[in-house]
Design a protein around this motif. Structure first.
Motif, PDB file in Angstrom:
ATOM      1  N   GLU A   1       0.870  -1.179  -0.014  1.00  0.00           N
ATOM      2  CA  GLU A   1      -0.046  -0.065  -0.227  1.00  0.00           C
ATOM      3  C   GLU A   1       0.728   1.352  -0.096  1.00  0.00           C
ATOM      4  O   GLU A   1       1.971   1.192   0.432  1.00  0.00           O
ATOM      5  N   SER A   2       0.277   2.264  -0.517  1.00  0.00           N
ATOM      6  CA  SER A   2       0.891   3.709  -0.513  1.00  0.00           C
ATOM      7  C   SER A   2       0.007   4.798  -0.608  1.00  0.00           C
ATOM      8  O   SER A   2      -1.170   4.465  -0.899  1.00  0.00           O
TER       9      SER A   2
ATOM     10  N   GLY B   1      -0.671   6.999   2.079  1.00  0.00           N
ATOM     11  CA  GLY B   1      -1.038   7.332   3.482  1.00  0.00           C
ATOM     12  C   GLY B   1      -0.453   8.846   3.690  1.00  0.00           C
ATOM     13  O   GLY B   1       0.451   9.131   3.332  1.00  0.00           O
TER      14      GLY B   1
ATOM     15  N   LEU C   1      -5.121   6.178  -2.068  1.00  0.00           N
ATOM     16  CA  LEU C   1      -4.604   4.933  -1.729  1.00  0.00           C
ATOM     17  C   LEU C   1      -4.210   4.359  -2.896  1.00  0.00           C
ATOM     18  O   LEU C   1      -5.087   4.030  -3.528  1.00  0.00           O
TER      19      LEU C   1
ATOM     20  N   CYS D   1      -2.560   0.270  -4.198  1.00  0.00           N
ATOM     21  CA  CYS D   1      -2.497  -1.086  -3.816  1.00  0.00           C
ATOM     22  C   CYS D   1      -1.755  -1.656  -4.902  1.00  0.00           C
ATOM     23  O   CYS D   1      -2.286  -2.026  -5.884  1.00  0.00           O
TER      24      CYS D   1
ATOM     25  N   TRP E   1     -10.333  -2.681   0.382  1.00  0.00           N
ATOM     26  CA  TRP E   1      -9.554  -1.935   1.344  1.00  0.00           C
ATOM     27  C   TRP E   1     -10.294  -2.022   2.730  1.00  0.00           C
ATOM     28  O   TRP E   1     -11.751  -1.979   2.816  1.00  0.00           O
TER      29      TRP E   1
ATOM     30  N   ARG F   1      -9.550  -1.117   7.021  1.00  0.00           N
ATOM     31  CA  ARG F   1      -9.092  -0.135   8.064  1.00  0.00           C
ATOM     32  C   ARG F   1      -9.415  -0.534   9.507  1.00  0.00           C
ATOM     33  O   ARG F   1     -10.461  -1.219   9.821  1.00  0.00           O
TER      34      ARG F   1
ATOM     35  N   VAL G   1      -5.370   2.774  10.282  1.00  0.00           N
ATOM     36  CA  VAL G   1      -4.339   2.058   9.423  1.00  0.00           C
ATOM     37  C   VAL G   1      -5.238   1.428   8.048  1.00  0.00           C
ATOM     38  O   VAL G   1      -6.396   0.790   8.605  1.00  0.00           O
TER      39      VAL G   1
ATOM     40  N   TYR H   1      -5.568  -1.200   5.054  1.00  0.00           N
ATOM     41  CA  TYR H   1      -4.982  -2.334   4.623  1.00  0.00           C
ATOM     42  C   TYR H   1      -5.562  -2.768   3.403  1.00  0.00           C
ATOM     43  O   TYR H   1      -6.999  -2.752   3.065  1.00  0.00           O
TER      44      TYR H   1
ATOM     45  N   GLN I   1       0.884  -4.553   4.609  1.00  0.00           N
ATOM     46  CA  GLN I   1       1.303  -4.349   5.925  1.00  0.00           C
ATOM     47  C   GLN I   1       0.523  -2.955   6.082  1.00  0.00           C
ATOM     48  O   GLN I   1       0.686  -2.572   7.382  1.00  0.00           O
TER      49      GLN I   1
ATOM     50  N   THR J   1      -1.268   1.131   5.614  1.00  0.00           N
ATOM     51  CA  THR J   1      -0.630   2.497   5.324  1.00  0.00           C
ATOM     52  C   THR J   1      -1.349   3.307   6.363  1.00  0.00           C
ATOM     53  O   THR J   1      -2.586   3.126   6.600  1.00  0.00           O
ATOM     54  N   GLN J   2      -0.786   4.124   7.184  1.00  0.00           N
ATOM     55  CA  GLN J   2      -1.393   4.800   8.235  1.00  0.00           C
ATOM     56  C   GLN J   2      -2.131   6.249   7.457  1.00  0.00           C
ATOM     57  O   GLN J   2      -1.452   6.714   6.734  1.00  0.00           O
TER      58      GLN J   2
END
Length: 115
Positions: free
Chosen positions: A6-7, A9, A20, A22, A36, A38, A92, A94, A107, A109-110
């Motif tokens: 993921e990216s 955040g 976001l 993935c 997704w 969370r 977070v 996911y 893993q 992303t916050q």
């Protein structure tokens, strides 16, 4: 086997937007469902949105109308666009893939929504 990364955040302003991404390690065209989820502190992980292999989306009531999930099979990537962000969107996030009775997770992303 599928690895998910993921990216997108970070710290967001209330009322703002996020996108976001993935990225999957293999072709997602044959993956039944990508989604997704969370998890906020002290809470259970919950569905945000998911999309089927034919592109049919499903959204949680809390984000419906201000979120869009999409998938680009050519790029092996699933996106989540969320607008009108609220502090309660802080969590977070996911990425999830479900295929052949197997489930895979990234893993996370916050995402923090705060002024």
């Amino acid at each position: 086997q599928v690895q998910l990364v993921e990216s997108g955040g970070g710290l967001m302003q209330p009322g703002g937007s996020l996108r976001l991404s993935c990225l999957a390690s293999r072709d997602i065209g044959s993956i039944n469902t990508m989604g997704w989820y969370r998890q906020a502190p002290g809470k259970q992980r919950e569905l945000v949105a998911r999309i089927s292999s034919i592109g049919s989306p499903e959204y949680a009531a809390s984000v419906k109308g201000r979120s869009t999930i999409s998938r680009d099979n050519n790029k092996n990537t699933v996106y989540l666009q969320m607008n009108s962000l609220k502090p309660e969107d802080t969590a977070v996030y996911y990425c999830n893939a479900f295929t052949h009775s197997m489930e895979y997770w990234g893993q996370g992303t916050q995402v923090t929504v705060s002024s």
